[in-house]
Design an enzyme around this catalytic site. Structure first.
Site, PDB file in Angstrom:
ATOM      1  N   GLY A 202      -8.501  -9.105  -6.174  1.00 51.41           N
ATOM      2  CA  GLY A 202      -9.007  -8.211  -5.206  1.00 51.41           C
ATOM      3  C   GLY A 202     -10.499  -7.658  -5.689  1.00 51.41           C
ATOM      4  O   GLY A 202     -11.380  -8.036  -5.508  1.00 51.41           O
ATOM      5  N   ARG A 203     -10.289  -6.466  -6.374  1.00 47.92           N
ATOM      6  CA  ARG A 203     -11.365  -5.760  -6.685  1.00 47.92           C
ATOM      7  C   ARG A 203     -12.574  -6.507  -7.499  1.00 47.92           C
ATOM      8  O   ARG A 203     -13.891  -6.326  -7.149  1.00 47.92           O
ATOM      9  CB  ARG A 203     -10.955  -4.309  -7.620  1.00 47.92           C
ATOM     10  CG  ARG A 203     -10.209  -3.421  -6.796  1.00 47.92           C
ATOM     11  CD  ARG A 203      -9.620  -2.337  -7.618  1.00 47.92           C
ATOM     12  NE  ARG A 203      -8.507  -3.117  -8.321  1.00 47.92           N
ATOM     13  CZ  ARG A 203      -7.826  -2.057  -8.903  1.00 47.92           C
ATOM     14  NH1 ARG A 203      -7.979  -0.821  -8.971  1.00 47.92           N
ATOM     15  NH2 ARG A 203      -6.634  -2.904  -9.685  1.00 47.92           N
TER      16      ARG A 203
ATOM     17  N   ASN B  21      -1.159 -11.002  -9.067  1.00 50.97           N
ATOM     18  CA  ASN B  21      -2.460  -9.961  -8.578  1.00 50.97           C
ATOM     19  C   ASN B  21      -1.880  -8.850  -9.448  1.00 50.97           C
ATOM     20  O   ASN B  21      -1.178  -8.365  -9.760  1.00 50.97           O
ATOM     21  CB  ASN B  21      -1.927  -9.924  -7.321  1.00 50.97           C
ATOM     22  CG  ASN B  21      -2.958  -8.722  -6.622  1.00 50.97           C
ATOM     23  OD1 ASN B  21      -2.415  -7.528  -6.277  1.00 50.97           O
ATOM     24  ND2 ASN B  21      -4.321  -8.955  -6.890  1.00 50.97           N
ATOM     25  N   GLY B  22      -3.357  -8.262  -9.827  1.00 51.08           N
ATOM     26  CA  GLY B  22      -3.467  -7.017 -10.479  1.00 51.08           C
ATOM     27  C   GLY B  22      -4.231  -7.172 -11.808  1.00 51.08           C
ATOM     28  O   GLY B  22      -3.799  -7.712 -12.569  1.00 51.08           O
ATOM     29  N   GLY B  23      -5.483  -6.457 -11.542  1.00 52.78           N
ATOM     30  CA  GLY B  23      -6.158  -6.328 -12.649  1.00 52.78           C
ATOM     31  C   GLY B  23      -6.768  -7.769 -13.423  1.00 52.78           C
ATOM     32  O   GLY B  23      -7.328  -7.780 -14.682  1.00 52.78           O
TER      33      GLY B  23
ATOM     34  N   CYS C  69       0.845  -1.148  -0.211  1.00 55.08           N
ATOM     35  CA  CYS C  69       0.072   0.099   0.002  1.00 55.08           C
ATOM     36  C   CYS C  69       0.864   1.292   0.117  1.00 55.08           C
ATOM     37  O   CYS C  69       1.814   1.237   0.867  1.00 55.08           O
ATOM     38  CB  CYS C  69      -0.820   0.046   1.127  1.00 55.08           C
ATOM     39  SG  CYS C  69      -1.920   1.604   1.325  1.00 55.08           S
TER      40      CYS C  69
HETATM   41  C1  LIG Z   1      -9.751  -0.620  -0.676  1.00 55.13           C
HETATM   42  C2  LIG Z   1      -8.707  -1.217  -1.145  1.00 55.13           C
HETATM   43  C3  LIG Z   1      -7.781  -1.562   0.004  1.00 55.13           C
HETATM   44  C4  LIG Z   1      -6.532  -1.998  -0.307  1.00 55.13           C
HETATM   45  N1  LIG Z   1      -5.592  -2.107   0.774  1.00 55.13           N
HETATM   46  C5  LIG Z   1      -4.456  -2.994   0.707  1.00 55.13           C
HETATM   47  C6  LIG Z   1      -3.549  -3.164   1.685  1.00 55.13           C
HETATM   48  O1  LIG Z   1      -3.915  -2.883   2.994  1.00 55.13           O
HETATM   49  N2  LIG Z   1      -2.473  -3.952   1.427  1.00 55.13           N
HETATM   50  C7  LIG Z   1      -2.112  -4.483   0.378  1.00 55.13           C
HETATM   51  O2  LIG Z   1      -1.284  -5.189   0.304  1.00 55.13           O
HETATM   52  N3  LIG Z   1      -3.085  -4.171  -0.616  1.00 55.13           N
HETATM   53  C8  LIG Z   1      -4.123  -3.514  -0.506  1.00 55.13           C
HETATM   54  N4  LIG Z   1      -5.053  -3.302  -1.961  1.00 55.13           N
HETATM   55  C9  LIG Z   1      -4.537  -3.676  -3.055  1.00 55.13           C
HETATM   56  C10 LIG Z   1      -5.016  -5.161  -3.264  1.00 55.13           C
HETATM   57  O3  LIG Z   1      -4.600  -6.004  -2.321  1.00 55.13           O
HETATM   58  C11 LIG Z   1      -4.415  -5.514  -4.662  1.00 55.13           C
HETATM   59  O4  LIG Z   1      -3.105  -5.817  -4.720  1.00 55.13           O
HETATM   60  C12 LIG Z   1      -5.005  -4.532  -5.873  1.00 55.13           C
HETATM   61  O5  LIG Z   1      -6.356  -4.167  -5.755  1.00 55.13           O
HETATM   62  C13 LIG Z   1      -4.781  -4.881  -7.246  1.00 55.13           C
HETATM   63  O6  LIG Z   1      -5.729  -6.385  -7.391  1.00 55.13           O
HETATM   64  P1  LIG Z   1      -7.068  -6.380  -8.169  1.00 55.13           P
HETATM   65  O7  LIG Z   1      -6.873  -5.585  -9.458  1.00 55.13           O
HETATM   66  O8  LIG Z   1      -7.323  -7.869  -8.236  1.00 55.13           O
HETATM   67  O9  LIG Z   1      -8.006  -5.463  -7.297  1.00 55.13           O
HETATM   68  C14 LIG Z   1      -6.114  -2.491  -1.427  1.00 55.13           C
HETATM   69  C15 LIG Z   1      -7.050  -2.504  -2.526  1.00 55.13           C
HETATM   70  C16 LIG Z   1      -8.256  -1.818  -2.212  1.00 55.13           C
HETATM   71  C17 LIG Z   1      -9.223  -1.651  -3.433  1.00 55.13           C
END
Ligand SMILES: Cc1cc2nc3c(=O)[nH]c(=O)nc-3n(C[C@H](O)[C@H](O)[C@H](O)COP(=O)(O)O)c2cc1C
Length: 230
Positions: free
Chosen positions: A134-135, A112-114, A1
């Site tokens: 994630g999202r 991870n990512g997208g 983060c």
């Molecule tokens: C609201 C929110 C809070 C997040 N907080 C953290 C966090 O505290 N630590 C972390 O490593 N990633 C955090 N992430 C990132 C996600 O773990 C992930 O790496 C990121 O969203 C990309 O993956 P995605 O495209 O599948 O969402 C957060 C994402 C969102 C949307």
């Protein structure tokens, strides 16, 4: 983060600049617990974004005793981008994560990512050990049931209503322990995402959540609205 709060406290993505600190943290955690200790990281930060920087980071952290990495396949900018922008603007490089797995076949590497679909998930699993979503899973939790079916070979709940019944039981139990209704209900607003009636579902929950004595029953009513529309 990469958020300011996190940077000020010296954790999160800024730690990519201090691999020794991360390695020491991993070693200390490993001494303290029997649970697996894993590290989730970006592929770079600010000007530390070369392949060599990344490998140095992974090598150092592995020296602390970590052999499981979850890699968000984009770099982070610590200044100038909000945390949300940092999840969207730096380009994704899945190739970098694949390359990491090639270099460290003995490590467990999760990408991870997208990632938003089963097809993408299956494709990534040709190259790495795991996929973190994630999202997309938050926005449409039913995706997890589809993945359970398609990737893990079965045992997914038959439909959304089965999930809902179990979740309502959970809400009832938690409310008895003092957890507010909407703190739990908001996480299923996306349950019918992409289905007819999704809007009716969200609207019923949002409109009724301030109701005195709101309970899991509101979700049941909302689901009836969906079935009526569908
Ligand atoms: C609201 C929110 C809070 C997040 N907080 C953290 C966090 O505290 N630590 C972390 O490593 N990633 C955090 N992430 C990132 C996600 O773990 C992930 O790496 C990121 O969203 C990309 O993956 P995605 O495209 O599948 O969402 C957060 C994402 C969102 C949307």
């Amino acid at each position: 983060c990469p958020s300011d709060r996190v940077q000020n406290a010296r954790f999160g993505a800024c730690l990519m600049k201090e691999p020794d600190v991360v390695a020491a943290g991993v070693a200390a955690m490993r001494r303290a617990v029997d649970l697996p200790v894993t590290v989730k990281t970006r592929i770079g930060v600010d000007d530390r974004d070369s392949w060599d920087d990344f490998v140095r980071f992974i090598d150092t952290v592995a020296g602390g005793g970590c052999d499981t990495f979850i890699i968000h396949a984009r770099k982070a900018w610590l200044q100038g981008l909000s945390p949300k922008e940092n999840r969207e603007i730096p380009p994704l490089s899945y190739e970098t994560v694949y390359r990491l797995k090639q270099r460290y076949p003995e490590f467990s590497i999760t990408i991870n990512g997208g990632i938003t679909s089963i097809d993408e998930t299956v494709e990534h699993l040709e190259h790495v050990d795991g996929v973190m979503i994630g999202r997309a899973a938050y926005e449409s939790p039913w995706l997890l049931a589809e993945i359970e079916q398609a990737v893990f070979g079965g045992n997914a709940p038959a439909n959304r209503e089965v999930v809902l019944d179990r979740y309502i039981d959970y809400i009832d139990r938690e409310m008895a322990a003092g957890t507010p209704f909407y703190a739990m209900a908001r996480h299923v607003l996306g349950l019918y995402q992409g289905e007819r009636g999704a809007r009716a579902w969200r609207r019923h929950i949002s409109e009724n959540r301030p109701r005195a004595g709101a309970t899991g029953q509101i979700l049941r009513e909302a689901a009836e609205n969906v079935l009526a529309v569908a």
